[in-house]
Design a protein around this motif. Structure first.
Motif, PDB file in Angstrom:
ATOM      1  N   UNK A 141     -12.366  76.503  67.852  1.00  0.00           N
ATOM      2  CA  UNK A 141     -11.026  75.979  68.160  1.00  0.00           C
ATOM      3  C   UNK A 141     -11.126  74.616  68.832  1.00  0.00           C
ATOM      4  N   UNK A 142     -12.183  74.432  69.614  1.00  0.00           N
ATOM      5  CA  UNK A 142     -12.370  73.131  70.239  1.00  0.00           C
ATOM      6  C   UNK A 142     -12.868  72.103  69.229  1.00  0.00           C
ATOM      7  N   UNK A 143     -13.880  72.520  68.473  1.00  0.00           N
ATOM      8  CA  UNK A 143     -14.577  71.551  67.625  1.00  0.00           C
ATOM      9  C   UNK A 143     -13.761  71.153  66.405  1.00  0.00           C
ATOM     10  N   UNK A 144     -12.874  72.044  65.937  1.00  0.00           N
ATOM     11  CA  UNK A 144     -12.146  71.698  64.721  1.00  0.00           C
ATOM     12  C   UNK A 144     -11.250  70.485  64.966  1.00  0.00           C
ATOM     13  N   UNK A 145     -10.618  70.443  66.151  1.00  0.00           N
ATOM     14  CA  UNK A 145      -9.790  69.281  66.468  1.00  0.00           C
ATOM     15  C   UNK A 145     -10.630  68.022  66.562  1.00  0.00           C
TER      16      UNK A 145
ATOM     17  N   UNK B  49     -24.019  70.355  57.276  1.00  0.00           N
ATOM     18  CA  UNK B  49     -24.135  71.364  56.228  1.00  0.00           C
ATOM     19  C   UNK B  49     -23.058  71.205  55.163  1.00  0.00           C
ATOM     20  N   UNK B  50     -21.821  70.886  55.590  1.00  0.00           N
ATOM     21  CA  UNK B  50     -20.731  70.837  54.639  1.00  0.00           C
ATOM     22  C   UNK B  50     -20.135  69.437  54.503  1.00  0.00           C
ATOM     23  N   UNK B  51     -20.761  68.473  55.107  1.00  0.00           N
ATOM     24  CA  UNK B  51     -20.243  67.113  54.998  1.00  0.00           C
ATOM     25  C   UNK B  51     -20.721  66.490  53.692  1.00  0.00           C
ATOM     26  N   UNK B  52     -20.201  65.326  53.398  1.00  0.00           N
ATOM     27  CA  UNK B  52     -20.688  64.646  52.206  1.00  0.00           C
ATOM     28  C   UNK B  52     -21.551  63.471  52.622  1.00  0.00           C
ATOM     29  N   UNK B  53     -22.539  63.232  51.821  1.00  0.00           N
ATOM     30  CA  UNK B  53     -23.488  62.177  52.133  1.00  0.00           C
ATOM     31  C   UNK B  53     -22.791  60.834  52.114  1.00  0.00           C
ATOM     32  N   UNK B  54     -23.084  60.042  53.125  1.00  0.00           N
ATOM     33  CA  UNK B  54     -22.486  58.716  53.186  1.00  0.00           C
ATOM     34  C   UNK B  54     -23.562  57.687  52.952  1.00  0.00           C
ATOM     35  N   UNK B  55     -23.151  56.630  52.324  1.00  0.00           N
ATOM     36  CA  UNK B  55     -24.076  55.496  52.276  1.00  0.00           C
ATOM     37  C   UNK B  55     -23.676  54.574  53.413  1.00  0.00           C
TER      38      UNK B  55
ATOM     39  N   UNK C 141     -15.483  66.122  59.822  1.00  0.00           N
ATOM     40  CA  UNK C 141     -14.299  66.133  58.980  1.00  0.00           C
ATOM     41  C   UNK C 141     -14.160  67.371  58.113  1.00  0.00           C
ATOM     42  N   UNK C 142     -15.143  68.276  58.141  1.00  0.00           N
ATOM     43  CA  UNK C 142     -15.041  69.473  57.308  1.00  0.00           C
ATOM     44  C   UNK C 142     -14.673  70.682  58.169  1.00  0.00           C
ATOM     45  N   UNK C 143     -13.496  71.256  57.924  1.00  0.00           N
ATOM     46  CA  UNK C 143     -13.060  72.402  58.715  1.00  0.00           C
ATOM     47  C   UNK C 143     -13.928  73.619  58.405  1.00  0.00           C
ATOM     48  N   UNK C 144     -14.227  73.809  57.128  1.00  0.00           N
ATOM     49  CA  UNK C 144     -15.089  74.923  56.740  1.00  0.00           C
ATOM     50  C   UNK C 144     -16.455  74.784  57.425  1.00  0.00           C
ATOM     51  N   UNK C 145     -16.994  73.566  57.376  1.00  0.00           N
ATOM     52  CA  UNK C 145     -18.287  73.315  58.012  1.00  0.00           C
ATOM     53  C   UNK C 145     -18.237  73.619  59.493  1.00  0.00           C
ATOM     54  N   UNK C 146     -17.177  73.186  60.140  1.00  0.00           N
ATOM     55  CA  UNK C 146     -17.048  73.433  61.575  1.00  0.00           C
ATOM     56  C   UNK C 146     -16.998  74.930  61.855  1.00  0.00           C
ATOM     57  N   UNK C 147     -16.299  75.652  60.997  1.00  0.00           N
ATOM     58  CA  UNK C 147     -16.183  77.096  61.177  1.00  0.00           C
ATOM     59  C   UNK C 147     -17.556  77.769  61.056  1.00  0.00           C
TER      60      UNK C 147
ATOM     61  N   UNK D 219     -20.491  76.366  61.287  1.00  0.00           N
ATOM     62  CA  UNK D 219     -21.390  75.912  62.345  1.00  0.00           C
ATOM     63  C   UNK D 219     -21.067  76.595  63.672  1.00  0.00           C
ATOM     64  N   UNK D 220     -19.778  76.827  63.937  1.00  0.00           N
ATOM     65  CA  UNK D 220     -19.412  77.512  65.176  1.00  0.00           C
ATOM     66  C   UNK D 220     -20.028  78.899  65.203  1.00  0.00           C
ATOM     67  N   UNK D 221     -19.953  79.581  64.071  1.00  0.00           N
ATOM     68  CA  UNK D 221     -20.504  80.935  64.029  1.00  0.00           C
ATOM     69  C   UNK D 221     -22.018  80.893  64.222  1.00  0.00           C
ATOM     70  N   UNK D 222     -22.662  79.955  63.547  1.00  0.00           N
ATOM     71  CA  UNK D 222     -24.114  79.842  63.713  1.00  0.00           C
ATOM     72  C   UNK D 222     -24.444  79.604  65.189  1.00  0.00           C
ATOM     73  N   UNK D 223     -23.787  78.599  65.765  1.00  0.00           N
ATOM     74  CA  UNK D 223     -24.121  78.237  67.144  1.00  0.00           C
ATOM     75  C   UNK D 223     -23.760  79.375  68.110  1.00  0.00           C
ATOM     76  N   UNK D 224     -22.566  79.951  67.931  1.00  0.00           N
ATOM     77  CA  UNK D 224     -22.132  81.019  68.831  1.00  0.00           C
ATOM     78  C   UNK D 224     -23.053  82.230  68.775  1.00  0.00           C
TER      79      UNK D 224
END
Ligand SMILES: Nc1ncnc2c1ncn2[C@@H]1O[C@H](COP(=O)(O)OP(=O)(O)OP(=O)(O)O)[C@@H](O)[C@H]1O
Ligand SMILES: [Mg+2]
Lengths: 344, 250, 297
Positions: free
Chosen positions: C24-28, C290-296, C244-250, C252-257
């Motif tokens: 909830x913190x990280x998604x914002x 994990x769920x972001x897109x590669x940037x140049x 910027x990825x909500x799914x990724x944040x979700x 990652x939160x579970x992994x970290x938690x």
């Protein structure tokens, strides 16, 4: 998603106007020399802290101001140096009862290669990235080191830190230690001053300005970044080595992101685009801290408002305010509206 | 291997579904001045990028002076003797013109890791000469960001020259210049080729410049090498006319 | 220590509720960074402020209108609304000036906010830790007792995640915001008032965090300084998931938690070190997360 806008105009301006840095430096040198004339030990104590943290911030700015990357875990190398010195001093103290002069200098010197080695190993990974990823990976490594030191009780005493460091008799005197610090920091700044004007210093500026073009001029971008990272780590370690004997103790907080943040504040408050900027930042920050906390419990509020004001109204740092004021004066005197050319 | 300076074999590069370069063979001998032409998106810049290590080819090989340089990092290719000016002037914006050139020269001379030399002295004279030659003398103390488009292109030419290349790749070297500036700059390019024997490969959309300065022309279309010959041959080729001159007035 | 199934399950439960708080913190944070390229260091501090506010509102309601755990609902709602407004105000007055500044300057500005808000909290609420005691009976769960409120927390987390996802993928506003993550230019080219959108996104991000503060008040005591620990962990979550990825944040939160709550069993002091080992590994392996897109870049 776009990367942060490459707004290099303000902060990361080439540490140009070297004359301003030189003038400020020439003004500060005697001022620091005369600090002990002030009444009481407190000003000397504060000035010592200003110098040590100033050197630490200068080492950060070698990466930020010159190379254009953010080492957001820079305290790791400061802390590594501080712990290297503290651990060796403590060991010598336990072995022989007190640290001799040779042991003292050895403990301090050891900090430099230890920090440089840490920076080499960590930097190897960090210099593969740029921009926000560079910042985040350095933050991650910094926090990792912090938690290792924090939780490795048998070696580092964890949260308790290492207490009771006692330098040899001569350096226990506040004034003597101050002059010793002044000499060490002054020498380090001289070396950095040379580096900033060397071909290597300009190579760093090229990386900051345009890493792609730099590669197409024949620069091995990663290797150059790594060399600079190690250099900055070594200077941070030197600053760290002064901390233990100064405070008589070290604690894990020295490696944490707050401490890294200090280097960033100081550089930006003073002016990251100026060689001497971080030292000016340290004078402002450390000086204010030392005196404001005596009068109010609300130090964070005070410094918060000051930081806010600097960011909003003096984007290039305090030195750029001075710089602009001087420039306006000069233009008024010369009376020509022509664009002033930058000194090479 | 013959005495070719640059030899390219079967160079192919895809971007997603786009064929930016397809099975290109090409050679350049020492001392030549040649042009690559082709409509927008033909793959000219891509070929430059592949030669200079900005991108890695999917397949194909590149030899320079008999040495396989395929896939080497950009800085090693520069040090091997190929330097490049980009289509959009690529310079060090917050450094002065002098600093741009001087620092590039210092890199070439191996001063990158010189920590205590005086950057303002080293190579300063040569930098001045190079700046003079590129007609930037009166702007040497300006910040590069403040230059006009044409001056930026010329500054980049000076930067590219400071790497003392054997082969110089210029991507639209006169883009954004006035007619006078353009002809001055192309004269300089020609002099570099004729007087100093520098091998030069450039791209350009303006056909009178191409045919006026190149001794050989390669026409690319959709990533493929269509025809490679003298300006006259290319001009007269019916395929070329159809692809190219159909769209653009000569 | 014996690791039987029950204790592992309980640990998993505590890991999941921790994960929800981080999410909830990280998604914002992630949304704000994705859209505006601003790293808001004060995010967890605003969360903390929301916690204090909720606490006071809760005390006020119980004192004036009788004891009941349900007062947490309106308290949380009001605090969330207040923080949404504050978030918009902060964006409008301060953050707006920082869009074309460099990262360290943004850091400095938002850090100044941390200091100022922290001290304001100290002035108003003092330095004691605060928490809300809820009269909840522990519930029997596989032969052992757990606080059933954990399920509330996890439920809220999942609901907010789903709601955010739905908002971003199935509403016009959400789609515009997602488009802005990919290309700011395109969105302004479409004639959308980018300024108003930035203000709203900032407010929204802060509001999501504020809401979680209320939800967590019964199990996490709130006190000065926890924002500092949390914000860095939030960065870890955001980076691991991908900006910027909500799914990724979700995820990652579970992994970290979860990793955190199991590491606490094995190596209590070094649990956070393990989080940073993961962060370092992800940044080396996939800097864009994990769920972001590669940037140049
Ligand atoms: N980095 C890239 N990613 C994706 N596509 C690319 C990339 N670089 C080039 N392309 C595509 O490859 C094709 C060839 O591009 P290239 O820039 O080489 O053309 P060009 O001949 O230089 O054109 P112009 O005359 O406009 O400069 C184009 O369709 C272009 O869109
Ligand atoms: Mg092109």
């Amino acid at each position: 998603m776009a990367m942060p806008a490459p707004a290099k105009e303000t902060t990361a301006k080439p540490p140009g106007q070297p004359d301003l840095s030189l003038c400020v430096g020439l003004f500060l040198a005697p001022a620091f020399f005369l600090v002990p004339l002030l009444p009481g030990e407190y000003p000397v104590y504060v000035a010592t802290e200003i110098l040590i943290l100033g050197l630490f911030a200068m080492s950060f700015n070698l990466i930020y101001g010159y190379m254009g990357q953010i080492s957001f875990g820079h305290a790791a190398y400061f802390g590594l140096g501080a712990y290297a010195t503290a651990l060796l001093m403590q060991y010598l103290q336990q072995e022989t009862g007190a640290v001799g002069y040779f042991g003292f200098f050895l403990s301090m010197l050891i900090a430099v290669p230890v920090s440089a080695l840490g920076a080499l190993i960590i930097g190897f990974f960090i210099v593969r990235l740029t921009g926000i990823y560079f910042a985040m990976l350095s933050l991650a490594f910094g926090e990792l080191l912090f938690y290792i030191v924090f939780s490795w009780y048998s070696f580092t005493k964890g949260d308790d830190g290492i207490q009771g460091l006692l330098p040899p008799a001569f350096f226990r005197d506040v004034y003597n230690f101050y002059y010793f610090t002044l000499i060490v920091v002054a020498c380090a700044l001289l070396v950095m001053w040379r580096i900033s004007r060397s071909p290597f210093g300009y190579t760093l500026r090229m990386l900051r300005e345009n890493a792609q073009r730099a590669a197409f001029v024949g620069i091995n971008v990663r290797l150059t970044m790594l060399v600079n990272f190690v250099l900055a780590g070594a200077f941070a370690g030197l600053a760290g080595s002064l901390w233990g004997p100064f405070q008589r103790s070290v604690s894990p907080a020295l490696l944490g992101w707050h401490e890294s943040g200090l280097a960033i504040f100081m550089s930006l408050i003073g002016g990251a685009g100026y060689f001497i900027g971080p030292v000016v930042g340290s004078i402002v920050y450390t000086g204010l801290y030392a005196y404001v906390t005596r009068f109010t419990d609300y130090w964070p509020l005070t410094i918060g408002v000051i930081i806010l004001a600097v960011v909003l109204f003096a984007p290039g740092g305090l030195l750029s305010l001075l710089d602009n004021a001087l420039r306006r004066l000069r233009e008024k005197r010369d009376g020509d509206g022509e664009r002033r050319e930058r000194k090479p | 291997m013959s005495g070719d300076l640059l030899r390219i074999e079967g160079l192919t590069k895809m971007f997603g579904g786009i064929q930016a370069a397809h099975n290109i063979d090409y050679t350049l001998s020492k001392g030549e001045i040649a042009a690559i032409i082709g409509p927008n998106g033909a793959g000219k810049s891509t070929v430059f990028g592949l030669i200079t290590g900005a991108q890695k080819p999917d397949t194909g090989r590149i030899w320079f002076e008999g040495r396989d340089i395929t896939g080497l990092p950009a800085h090693e290719i520069v040090n091997a003797g190929i330097s490049r000016a980009f289509q959009v002037a690529n310079i060090f914006p917050k450094l002065t013109v002098l600093e741009n050139v001087r620092s590039s020269l210092q890199v070439r001379r191996g001063h990158v890791f010189s920590l205590f030399g005086d950057a303002r002295r080293l190579c300063a004279e040569e930098a001045g000469e190079l700046i003079d030659r590129c007609d930037l003398s009166d702007k040497r103390l300006l910040e590069a960001a403040d230059l006009s488009q044409g001056d930026k292109k010329r500054l980049e030419l000076a930067i590219a020259l400071s790497s003392a290349p054997k082969l110089l790749l210029l991507d639209e070297p006169v883009a954004g210049m006035s007619r006078d500036e353009a002809s001055q700059t192309m004269d300089l390019v020609t002099r570099l080729n004729e007087e100093m024997g520098l091998t030069i490969l450039f791209t350009e959309h303006n056909m009178s410049i191409v045919f006026g300065h190149a001794k050989r022309v390669l026409l690319l279309h959709r990533g493929e090498a269509i025809i490679d010959g003298s300006p006259q041959e290319v001009r007269d080729s019916p395929v070329a006319q159809e692809i190219y001159f159909g769209e653009q007035v000569l | 220590m014996v690791y039987d199934l029950t204790s592992l399950l309980i640990q998993l439960l505590s890991g999941l509720s921790r994960a929800m708080m981080l999410f909830l913190l990280a998604s914002g944070l992630s949304l704000i960074f994705g859209v505006m390229n601003i790293l808001n260091f004060a995010h967890a501090t605003l969360w903390m402020l929301a916690g204090y506010l909720t606490y006071t509102l809760f005390q006020f309601f119980t004192a004036t209108m009788g004891e009941s755990g349900w007062w947490l609902l309106p308290s949380t709602f009001l605090a969330t609304a207040a923080l949404f407004a504050l978030g918009c105000l902060i964006e409008f007055v301060l953050i707006r000036r920082m869009y074309d500044r460099e990262l360290p300057e943004q850091l400095l500005l938002t850090f100044a906010l941390i200091l100022i808000i922290g001290d304001v909290i100290k002035m108003i609420w003092g330095v004691d830790n605060l928490r809300i005691y809820m009269p909840i009976e522990p519930m029997e769960f596989f032969d052992s007792f757990v606080n059933p409120y954990s399920f509330v927390v996890i439920g809220v987390g999942v609901a907010v995640a789903a709601g955010l996802w739905w908002f971003l993928h199935h509403t016009r506003y959400g789609k515009t915001i997602r488009a802005a993550v990919h290309s700011r230019e395109m969105v302004s080219a479409l004639g959308i008032r980018i300024g108003a959108m930035y203000t709203a996104v900032f407010g929204l991000g802060v509001a999501v965090a504020a809401m979680s503060a209320g939800v967590f008040l019964p199990i996490v005591p709130i006190g000065l300084g926890i924002d500092m620990d949390l914000i860095v962990q939030c960065f870890a979550v955001v980076v691991i998931g991908g900006f910027g990825s909500i799914l990724g944040t979700f995820v990652a939160s579970i992994i970290v938690g979860v990793v955190y709550s199991f590491s606490v069993l094995i190596w209590p002091d070094g649990a956070l070190a393990i989080i940073f080992v993961i962060l370092v590994a992800v940044l080396i392996w996939r800097p864009w997360g994990l769920f972001g897109t590669e940037l140049r870049s």
